[in-house]
Design a protein around this motif. Structure first.
Motif, short mmCIF file in Angstrom:
data_model
loop_
_atom_site.label_atom_id
_atom_site.label_comp_id
_atom_site.label_asym_id
_atom_site.label_seq_id
_atom_site.Cartn_x
_atom_site.Cartn_y
_atom_site.Cartn_z
N SER A 64 0.66 -1.38 -0.05
CA SER A 64 0.54 0.08 0.13
C SER A 64 1.22 1.21 -0.34
O SER A 64 1.83 1.42 0.56
CB SER A 64 -0.62 -0.15 0.93
N PRO A 65 0.77 1.93 -0.64
CA PRO A 65 -0.70 1.98 -2.23
C PRO A 65 -0.23 0.97 -2.76
O PRO A 65 1.34 0.57 -3.05
CB PRO A 65 -0.78 3.00 -2.52
N ALA A 66 -1.15 0.92 -3.52
CA ALA A 66 -0.75 -0.61 -4.46
C ALA A 66 -0.35 0.33 -5.66
O ALA A 66 -0.76 1.18 -6.03
CB ALA A 66 -2.67 -1.11 -4.87
N TRP A 67 0.68 -0.75 -6.49
CA TRP A 67 1.05 -0.32 -7.75
C TRP A 67 0.18 -0.04 -9.12
O TRP A 67 -1.03 -0.55 -8.62
CB TRP A 67 2.16 -1.53 -8.29
N THR A 68 0.84 1.39 -10.14
CA THR A 68 0.46 1.53 -10.13
C THR A 68 0.42 1.43 -11.86
O THR A 68 1.97 2.02 -11.84
CB THR A 68 -0.80 2.72 -10.52
N THR A 69 -0.31 1.33 -13.14
CA THR A 69 1.48 1.33 -14.24
C THR A 69 1.41 2.72 -14.58
O THR A 69 1.87 3.73 -15.04
CB THR A 69 0.48 1.09 -16.08
N ASP A 70 0.39 3.61 -13.88
CA ASP A 70 1.07 5.50 -13.97
C ASP A 70 2.37 5.37 -13.30
O ASP A 70 2.28 6.75 -13.44
CB ASP A 70 -0.53 5.85 -12.92
N TRP A 71 2.99 4.42 -12.99
CA TRP A 71 4.14 4.76 -11.76
C TRP A 71 5.18 4.48 -13.03
O TRP A 71 6.38 4.89 -12.57
CB TRP A 71 4.64 3.83 -10.12
N MET A 72 4.62 3.56 -14.00
CA MET A 72 6.01 3.43 -15.13
C MET A 72 5.87 4.61 -15.55
O MET A 72 5.82 5.84 -16.28
CB MET A 72 5.23 2.19 -16.31
N SER A 73 7.79 4.54 -15.89
CA SER A 73 8.59 5.71 -16.43
C SER A 73 8.20 5.66 -17.77
O SER A 73 7.84 4.96 -18.65
CB SER A 73 9.59 5.40 -16.37
N GLU A 74 8.22 6.75 -18.29
CA GLU A 74 8.17 7.38 -20.20
C GLU A 74 9.01 6.32 -20.72
O GLU A 74 9.09 6.00 -21.61
CB GLU A 74 7.88 8.53 -20.18
N ALA A 75 10.75 6.22 -20.40
CA ALA A 75 11.83 5.83 -20.70
C ALA A 75 10.76 4.22 -20.74
O ALA A 75 11.95 3.11 -21.72
CB ALA A 75 12.79 5.57 -19.96
N GLY A 76 10.40 3.41 -19.96
CA GLY A 76 10.17 2.52 -19.64
C GLY A 76 9.29 1.93 -20.55
O GLY A 76 9.69 1.21 -20.91
N LYS A 77 7.90 3.08 -20.79
CA LYS A 77 7.13 2.29 -21.74
C LYS A 77 7.96 2.72 -23.30
O LYS A 77 7.33 1.42 -24.16
CB LYS A 77 6.49 3.80 -22.03
N ALA A 78 8.92 3.87 -23.59
CA ALA A 78 9.91 3.30 -24.79
C ALA A 78 10.62 1.24 -25.05
O ALA A 78 10.54 1.79 -25.83
CB ALA A 78 10.59 4.15 -24.70
N LYS A 79 11.00 1.74 -24.11
CA LYS A 79 11.62 0.77 -23.57
C LYS A 79 10.74 -0.73 -24.31
O LYS A 79 10.87 -2.22 -24.25
CB LYS A 79 12.24 0.31 -22.85
#
Length: 190
Positions: free
Chosen positions: A107-122
Motif C-alpha cells: 500500500s499504496p498499490a502499484w499502478t501503471t501510472d508509476w511506469m516511466s516514459e522511458a520504460g514505456k518506450a523500452k
C-alpha cells in the motif's frame, strides 16, 4: 517516505546534496525485472524508496554502510519479487553495502501510472505494447471513457484485437494485429 515518481525522488535527493542516497538509488535502479529484462525496477515504478545509514557490522567490523530498499509488487502475488529481492541484495553487496534490507509494501498499490516514459518506450521496442491511458486511481470524475485501440508494437497499426485477457504474465493481455498478423503482449493499464 513514499514518492509517486522515482525519477523525481532521485533528482530531489541529488539536489539536496544527499549523494549517498542518490548513489544508493542509482544502484537499486540498475536491477532489472526478471520477467521483462529490458525494464529496470525504476522504469517499472516498483522501486519506491532507498534509505542509507550505518549500522554495527558483523564480527566487530565497526560501523558499516547499510541500505534499506522499499519495493511494491505489480501484483500482491507477483512471483518475481523473490528474484528482485535477491538481485537487489547482490547489487548492493557488489557496490559495497554489506547490510541490505528489502521491504515489500502493498500500500499504496502499484499502478501503471508509476511506469516511466522511458520504460514505456523500452517496452514498445521490446515488442510489448505499453499501457495506454491511466489507471482508475488517476481518473477524474466525469464522463465514462471508452477503451482505445491498442497500437501494434510491430507495425503501429490500430487494427488490433484482444485474444485473451491474460498473456504470458498476469500484467499482460495477448493481442493480435489484424494488419501484420503478428501476435503481441499488451501491458495492461492497472
Amino acid at each position: 517516505m513514499f514518492v509517486s515518481d522515482p525519477e523525481t525522488a532521485a533528482r530531489r535527493d541529488a539536489a539536496q546534496g544527499n549523494t549517498a542516497q542518490a548513489k544508493a538509488w542509482a544502484v537499486a535502479a540498475t536491477v532489472c525485472d526478471p520477467e521483462i529484462p529490458v525494464l529496470t525496477i525504476a522504469d517499472l515504478g516498483i522501486l519506491r524508496d532507498v534509505q542509507v545509514s550505518t549500522e554495527p557490522g558483523a564480527d566487530d567490523a565497526g560501523m558499516v554502510p547499510a541500505v534499506r530498499v522499499t519495493i511494491t509488487p505489480t501484483y500482491s502475488g507477483c512471483p518475481a519479487m523473490d528474484a528482485i529481492r535477491d538481485d537487489l541484495t547482490a547489487a548492493f553487496h557488489r557496490a559495497g553495502y554489506p547490510e541490505v534490507r528489502v521491504d515489500l509494501v502493498l500500500s499504496p498499490a502499484w499502478t501503471t501510472d508509476w511506469m516511466s516514459e522511458a520504460g514505456k518506450a523500452k517496452l514498445e521496442q521490446y515488442g510489448i505494447a505499453p499501457p495506454s491511458g491511466h489507471s482508475a486511481a488517476a481518473r477524474h470524475a466525469g464522463p465514462v471513457r471508452l477503451s482505445l485501440a491498442v497500437k501494434c508494437p510491430q507495425c503501429s497499426s490500430l487494427n488490433t484485437k484482444e485474444l485473451t485477457r491474460f498473456g504470458s504474465t498476469s500484467c499482460k493481455a495477448l493481442y493480435v494485429c489484424q494488419d501484420c498478423k503478428e501476435p503481441f503482449d499488451y501491458f495492461k493499464v492497472l
